[in-house]
Design an enzyme around this catalytic site. Structure first.
Site, PDB file in Angstrom:
ATOM      1  CD  GLN A 110      19.202  -3.590 -22.671  1.00 18.87           C
ATOM      2  OE1 GLN A 110      19.849  -3.151 -21.743  1.00 18.87           O
ATOM      3  NE2 GLN A 110      19.770  -4.087 -23.762  1.00 18.87           N
ATOM      4  CD  GLN A 111      16.885   2.076 -27.977  1.00 17.74           C
ATOM      5  OE1 GLN A 111      16.974   1.418 -29.008  1.00 17.74           O
ATOM      6  NE2 GLN A 111      17.302   3.329 -27.891  1.00 17.74           N
ATOM      7  CG  ASP A 113      -1.956  -1.072   1.216  1.00 16.52           C
ATOM      8  OD1 ASP A 113      -2.228  -1.606   0.122  1.00 16.52           O
ATOM      9  OD2 ASP A 113      -2.489  -1.411   2.287  1.00 16.52           O
ATOM     10  CG  HIS A 121      18.145  -1.847 -30.423  1.00 11.53           C
ATOM     11  ND1 HIS A 121      19.328  -2.399 -30.850  1.00 11.53           N
ATOM     12  CD2 HIS A 121      18.301  -0.502 -30.537  1.00 11.53           C
ATOM     13  CE1 HIS A 121      20.154  -1.439 -31.246  1.00 11.53           C
ATOM     14  NE2 HIS A 121      19.563  -0.282 -31.067  1.00 11.53           N
ATOM     15  CB  VAL A 155      -4.293 -10.226  -8.879  1.00 13.06           C
ATOM     16  CG1 VAL A 155      -3.393  -9.882 -10.044  1.00 13.06           C
ATOM     17  CG2 VAL A 155      -5.163 -11.426  -9.220  1.00 13.06           C
TER      18      VAL A 155
END
Length: 736
Positions: free
Chosen positions: A651-652, A153, A649, A286
C-alpha cells in the site's frame, strides 16, 4: 403498490456506471422500492418489452470491478422524435414506472428533462388513443427524473468529478508513463491525443500527472505563432536535461480562428522547424475501457444511493436534480441549471470568450493551468537574485506515494519564484545531521510518475536532544523558510518546533506542512497525498482475491493498513463490494461477531460462493485478522473455507495515482506561494494545509486543534459519512 424506479445508462459508456447501477438497485430495495433496468438507454424505453426488466439484489453482484455498463447503452435517434418519446412514455407507464434515474452525459440528461416536461401531454394523448387506462393515467401524472453524470470528460458543471473521469485519467497516465520510457530511451518527442471535445480537463490533468511539456486545451487556444512557441519550449526542456518530450492535445483543441489543432498538425509543425519526426499516439476508446478506479467505484456508489433518496422524496412539482460530488461530499443541484451552464461553456469557446470558458470550469481548473505553466517552462519567471533567500524542503514520517511529485513541484515552484531550494535528505535525522543539498530545475526531472521518495524519509519525531542540532543546521545553511511534507510524524515534528521557537531563534521562520500519508489520518485536508494510491492498491488486491476464489466457496478477510484510522478499510470496502468492514474507530465486539457469523453462514446457505470482510490493522487488539479467520471457519461447519490476506507494505509502494499526482501538485505549489508571501511580508507563521482557508493554508494550531493526538487521527472524518452507504449495500434486507 411499492414505487417503481427505472435506471438507465445512456450515451457514451464510462467506468463506474456499474457501481452506480449496483448502488441504485440495492439502495432502492432497502427502501422497499422495485427497480427495473431500462436496457440500451432510452432505446430500451422506446422499444419496451424485454428491454425493461426487473432487477434483484443478486443481479448486481460482482459488477463493481467491471468497466462499461451491464445494462447497455445506445444512442437513440427515435427518442429525438416526439413520437418516439411517446412510445417510451407508454412502455414505462405500462410497467408502472414514473421514477427514472438517468446515468449519462449532458445530451442524455437534456433529453430526459425534455421527456419530463412533455410527460403530461403524452399521458393525455395515450389515454385518448386507448394505449393506457384511466387508472394508469391517474396513477402516473408526472415523471420524476434524477441524473448522474457518466462522462469521462468531466465536462458537467455542478459536480467536481463525473463518473469515469478518474478511471480515464488512470488509462491516460499509464500510457504516458509507458511512452515516456521509450521516448527517453531514444530522445524522441511523442504527441498524445486524448478525448475532450469541449473540455480540456483530461488533457490538462494528464499533462500535470504525466509531467508532459505542453498541452493544447479547447478552452485555451494558443495565440498565432504557437508552432514556434512550442518548439522553443521543447528545446528549453531538452536544454534543462530532458531526454524526452511529451505533448498532450485534446481532440477538440483549436486555434483562435477555430481551425483544429490535430496531432498530425503538431507533428508537421515540429518536423518543419526541427527536422524531428515526432511520434503520434491516439488513445481513443482505451480511455473508456478497463476496470474502474477506486474513486469511480466509491463515488458512483455514494451518488447512486443519494439518487435513490432524491427520487423517492420527489413530489409532483419537484424539478429534476443532478446528483454529484463537491469537496468529497455528495451534493445535488437543479438538473436544467447544470446542463445550461455546461452548454454555455461551449458557446463561450465558439464565440471566442476563452477567459469566461476557463472561469466557468471552476477555480481549480483555472489555478491548475497557471501552476502547470509555471512548472513546465524550464525557465524561471523571476531570475534568481544575488543573495536569494533559501527555502528547504523535507519529508517526515512514513513513505507515501506522491512524495516525489510534492518535491518536484516544490523545487520548480520555488525556483520559478526566484528562490534557492534545498532538499534535506533522509527526513528529520537528515536535518539533525545536516544533509542539505541545493536542487536545480533538472534535478527533479522525471519525478512526476515515480514512487518512493528520492530525498528520503524517516518515521521519526525529534527528541529534546535533537533540537539544538536541528537549529544549528538551519542557521548554518541560512534557511529562511521550511516546507515539511509527510504524515503524523511530520505534524508532530512541526508541533514540537513551534513549541520551542522561543528557545531556538532558528525555528522562528515560516514553516508550512502538507499531508502525505496512506492512512489519510490528518486534519484540514480531505485526502492526504498517497491515500488514493493506497486505496487503489487495496481495491486491486481484493479484485485479485475475488478472482482467486471464483472456483470455490470461500470467505476472505483482507487486512489493510491505516493504524487508528478507518479510511482504507471503510472506503476500500465500499469500492471493493465487501460485506463487512471492521474499523478502529468502532472496534469489534463479541455480539457483533455473532451477528456477522450468522450473516456469513446465511449467505453461503442461500447461494453465495464468496464473502468478503475488510479489517483495519488496528481495529481490535484481541479480535485480530487471524482470530476472525479461525472463528469464521469454526462456525462454517465445512460449508466454506476461510482465507486471510494481509496487503501490507504494498500500500506504500507503486506508481502514484493520477489523483495523488494532481493533489501533490496543488498542495506543493500553494505551499510555496504561502511561504513566498510570508517571506515578502516579513512574517514567520507556522501553517498547515486547510481546504477551508484562503490560499489553502491556515495557522498550524488552528488545523491541529482538529487532531486527536492520542489516536493519531482527525476528530472529524468525512469518510465516516459513507458508512450508512456501506451498510445499505453490504447486506440484503431480511438477511440475518
Amino acid at each position: 403498490m411499492p414505487s417503481r424506479i427505472g435506471v438507465l445508462t445512456s450515451g457514451g459508456d464510462a467506468q463506474g456506471m456499474n457501481a452506480a447501477v449496483r448502488a441504485i438497485v440495492r439502495a432502492a430495495i432497502h427502501r422497499g422500492a422495485e427497480v427495473f433496468a431500462i436496457r440500451e438507454g432510452w432505446l430500451g424505453a422506446v422499444e419496451g418489452g424485454a428491454n425493461i426488466a426487473r432487477m434483484g439484489w443478486s443481479d448486481v453482484s460482482g459488477i463493481l470491478n467491471k468497466g462499461g455498463t451491464i445494462i447497455g447503452t445506445a444512442r437513440c435517434v427515435a427518442f429525438r422524435d416526439e413520437g418516439g418519446r411517446r412510445r417510451a412514455v407508454r412502455n414505462l407507464i405500462q410497467q408502472g414506472i414514473d421514477h427514472v434515474i438517468v446515468i449519462g452525459g449532458d445530451g442524455s440528461l437534456t433529453g430526459s428533462a425534455l421527456l419530463r416536461a412533455e410527460w403530461p401531454a403524452h399521458v393525455e394523448q395515450l389515454l385518448g388513443s386507448g394505449d393506457i387506462t384511466p387508472e394508469q393515467a391517474e396513477s402516473h401524472p408526472v415523471l420524476h427524473i434524477v441524473g448522474l453524470v457518466g462522462s469521462i470528460d468531466n465536462d458537467m458543471v455542478g459536480t467536481d468529478m463525473t463518473i469515469g473521469t478518474d478511471s480515464a485519467l488512470h488509462r491516460i497516465t499509464e500510457a504516458i508513463d509507458a511512452i515516456s520510457s521509450t521516448a527517453e530511451s531514444h530522445q524522441r518527442t511523442f504527441i498524445v491525443e486524448v478525448m475532450g471535445r469541449n473540455c480540456g480537463y483530461l488533457a490538462l490533468m494528464s499533462a500535470v500527472a504525466g509531467g508532459a511539456d505542453y498541452a493544447f486545451l479547447p478552452e485555451v487556444p494558443p495565440r498565432d505563432g504557437w508552432e514556434d512557441r512550442l518548439v522553443e519550449l521543447l528545446a528549453r526542456g531538452r536544454a534543462a536535461g530532458r531526454r524526452d518530450s511529451i505533448v498532450i492535445v485534446a481532440e477538440g483543441a483549436a486555434d483562435r480562428h477555430g481551425s483544429p489543432i490535430t496531432a498530425q498538425g503538431i507533428q508537421q509543425a515540429i518536423a518543419e522547424r526541427t527536422g524531428e519526426a515526432a511520434r503520434i499516439t491516439i488513445l481513443g476508446h482505451v480511455q473508456r475501457g478497463g476496470r474502474p478506479s477506486a474513486y469511480d467505484r466509491w463515488m458512483a456508489t455514494a451518488c447512486g444511493v443519494e439518487a435513490v433518496n432524491q427520487i423517492l422524496a420527489a413530489e409532483a412539482d419537484t424539478e429534476p436534480v443532478l446528483v454529484g460530488v463537491r469537496r468529497d461530499a455528495v451534493a445535488w443541484q437543479p438538473l436544467l441549471e447544470a446542463v445550461d451552464e455546461t452548454r454555455g461553456i461551449a458557446d463561450h469557446i465558439r464565440n471566442g470568450n476563452y477567459l469566461q470558458a476557463v472561469q466557468a470550469r471552476g477555480a481549480g481548473f483555472t489555478t491548475m493551468i497557471d501552476i502547470y505553466r509555471g512548472i513546465t517552462e524550464a525557465k524561471a519567471s523571476k531570475e534568481e537574485r544575488a543573495g536569494a533567500k533559501r527555502i528547504a524542503i523535507m519529508n517526515a514520517g512514513a513513505l507515501a506515494p506522491g512524495m516525489n511529485q510534492l518535491a518536484r513541484v516544490a523545487v520548480r515552484s520555488g525556483i520559478d519564484m526566484g528562490y534557492q531550494v534545498f532538499a534535506i535528505q533522509g527526513g528529520v535525522p537528515g536535518l539533525v545531521e545536516g544533509k542539505f543539498s541545493q536542487w536545480s530545475w533538472s534535478d527533479v526531472e522525471g519525478m512526476a510518475h515515480t514512487g518512493g521518495a528520492d530525498i528520503g524519509t524517516r518515521r521519526y519525531v525529534p527528541q529534546d536532544t535533537d533540537l539544538y542540532a536541528m537549529a544549528r543546521q538551519l542557521e548554518e545553511h541560512r534557511i529562511d523558510a521550511l516546507l515539511v511534507m509527510g504524515g503524523f510524524h511530520a505534524y508532530a515534528t512541526v508541533r514540537m518546533l513551534e513549541s520551542e521557537r522561543r528557545r531556538y531563534p532558528a525555528f522562528d521562520i515560516p514553516i508550512a506542512v502538507v499531508p502525505a500519508s496512506i492512512d489519510n489520518n490528518l486534519p484540514g485536508w480531505p485526502m492526504a497525498v498517497g491515500a488514493d494510491t493506497a486505496l487503489n492498491t487495496v481495491v486491486d488486491a481484493i479484485d485479485m482475491v475475488r478472482m482467486s476464489a471464483s472456483a470455490s466457496r470461500r470467505a476472505f478477510i483482507v487486512e489493510t493498513m491505516g493504524r487508528g484510522c478507518g479510511f482504507l478499510p471503510l472506503v476500500g470496502g465500499i469500492a471493493a463490494g465487501a460485506e463487512k468492514s471492521y474499523l478502529p474507530e468502532l472496534g469489534i465486539t463479541l455480539s457483533e461477531l455473532e451477528e456477522d457469523i450468522a450473516a456469513l453462514v446465511d449467505a453461503f446457505d442461500t447461494g453465495r460462493n464468496f464473502y468478503l470482510a475488510v479489517i483495519g490493522e488496528d481495529a481490535s487488539e484481541h479480535y485480530t485478522t487471524d482470530v476472525l479467520r479461525r472463528l469464521f471457519e469454526a462456525e462454517g461447519g465445512g460449508k466454506f473455507t476461510v482465507r486471510q490476506s494481509v496487503i501490507g507494505h504494498m500500500q506504500q509502494g507503486g506508481t502514484p495515482s493520477p489523483f495523488d499526482r494532481i493533489n501533490a501538485t496543488r498542495l506543493a505549489h500553494n505551499a510555496m506561494v504561502h511561504l513566498d508571501k510570508q517571506l515578502a511580508g516579513g512574517t514567520a507563521h507556522y501553517s498547515a494545509a486547510s481546504r477551508e482557508a484562503p490560499g489553502l493554508f491556515a495557522p498550524f494550531r488552528d488545523v491541529t486543534d482538529q487532531m486527536d493526538w492520542d489516536k493519531q487521527r482527525p476528530r472529524e472524518q468525512w469518510w465516516m459519512n459513507l458508512r450508512p452507504v456501506f451498510l445499505q449495500l453490504s447486506r440484503r434486507p431480511g438477511q440475518q
